[in-house]
Design an enzyme around this catalytic site. Structure first.
Site, PDB file in Angstrom:
ATOM      1  N   CYS A  27     -80.292  -9.909 -58.524  1.00 53.52           N
ATOM      2  CA  CYS A  27     -81.300 -10.870 -58.607  1.00 53.52           C
ATOM      3  C   CYS A  27     -81.192 -11.708 -57.702  1.00 53.52           C
ATOM      4  O   CYS A  27     -82.309 -12.518 -57.254  1.00 53.52           O
ATOM      5  CB  CYS A  27     -81.078 -11.368 -60.132  1.00 53.52           C
ATOM      6  N   HIS A 173     -87.052 -16.398 -58.972  1.00 55.19           N
ATOM      7  CA  HIS A 173     -86.863 -15.168 -59.770  1.00 55.19           C
ATOM      8  C   HIS A 173     -87.591 -14.817 -60.991  1.00 55.19           C
ATOM      9  O   HIS A 173     -87.646 -15.887 -61.844  1.00 55.19           O
ATOM     10  CB  HIS A 173     -85.302 -14.866 -60.211  1.00 55.19           C
ATOM     11  N   ASN A 203     -89.594  -7.608 -64.326  1.00 57.67           N
ATOM     12  CA  ASN A 203     -88.556  -8.131 -63.704  1.00 57.67           C
ATOM     13  C   ASN A 203     -87.730  -7.168 -62.724  1.00 57.67           C
ATOM     14  O   ASN A 203     -87.257  -6.270 -63.203  1.00 57.67           O
ATOM     15  CB  ASN A 203     -87.568  -8.684 -64.683  1.00 57.67           C
TER      16      ASN A 203
END
Length: 275
Positions: A27, A173, A203
């Site tokens: 991430c 993010h 995501n």
């Protein structure tokens, strides 16, 4: 093995006088990668770098896992950087908390657990997964995100002598909408300054930041420079913040494709003969 960077080097037909290496993170990979290549350029004769970030998280997601089945997506991003004489810089802060490494984890599939069973288990949260699937402890991740991330962003503002008003866009993010709203609240940021694209792309982990920038500005051909504050956070636990000025005309729109580099998939000896 070899590094994915070497496979991409061949696929792109790059020159042999080219350094290629992987940064395996997740991430926060875009922010970490940007800091690494900028440091490389600043301290060597390297004048151009191509930073590629990509994930295919759906391969590691169990469709029976209600906690993540509708969350993760696949994607990639490419960022070309060139050293110039202009008085501009990319600044950043990077952080790690290895004590939270189990918060987001795929227990098997690598050398740490090479011969793990492929059996499906019902985990304590009631979801079905194998050891090869991504497991996320949502409460731990949420607590980390809404405490460590705002604190580090404020540390970055203090370090750089900036405030939220100095930035045209906060490209963060794409964890989930609730976390984004909480970060806006804690940082006292107008939601319009923090664009989202997870409603269409999910995501995607590492490429989330370049994807949200391209989604928001990729079709805008106006010649104008914007100041971006970028923040990645998650698996590791690792997180980071960086800022950069980007001309909108240099931001390209998102391309959706099912193309696969077939040569890179080797399942039997005859696959070595493919060219």
């Amino acid at each position: 093995r070899p590094a994915t960077a070497c496979v991409l080097h061949k696929r792109l037909g790059l020159d042999k006088d080219c350094v290629s290496f992987d940064i395996s993170l997740g991430c926060s990979a875009f922010v970490y990668g940007l800091n690494v290549v900028c440091s490389l350029m600043a301290n060597s004769d390297v004048n151009k770098t191509l930073l590629l970030v990509g994930e295919s998280l759906t391969k590691m997601t169990n469709p029976k896992d209600k906690s993540v089945a509708m969350l993760f997506g696949d994607g990639g991003g490419a960022i070309l950087l060139e050293k110039t004489e202009e008085n501009s810089s990319i600044k950043g802060i990077l952080k790690t908390d290895g004590s939270g490494y189990k918060s987001i984890i795929a227990p098997a599939g690598g050398f740490r657990n090479l011969n793990a069973t492929t059996e499906s288990f019902t985990w304590p949260d009631g979801n079905v997964r194998t050891l090869y699937n991504t497991i996320m402890q949502g409460e731990d991740v949420f607590a980390f995100t809404i405490s460590a991330v705002p604190r580090t962003i404020k540390e970055f503002w203090a370090k750089t002598g900036t405030t939220v008003e100095d930035y045209d866009c906060l490209a963060f993010h794409q964890a989930n909408q609730f976390i984004s709203k909480m970060l806006c609240k804690k940082l006292k940021v107008e939601p319009t300054k923090m664009p989202l694209c997870l409603d269409r792309f999910g995501n995607p982990s590492a490429p989330a930041i370049p994807m949200v920038i391209c989604d928001a500005y990729g079709k805008d051909e106006e010649d104008k420079e914007l100041n971006f504050l970028m923040c990645g956070f998650g698996v590791g636990l690792s997180w980071g913040v960086c800022s950069a000025k980007v001309n909108v005309k240099d931001i390209l729109p998102i391309i959706e494709t099912d193309e696969v580099f077939e040569e890179g998939i080797i399942n039997c000896p005859k696959d070595f003969l493919k060219e």
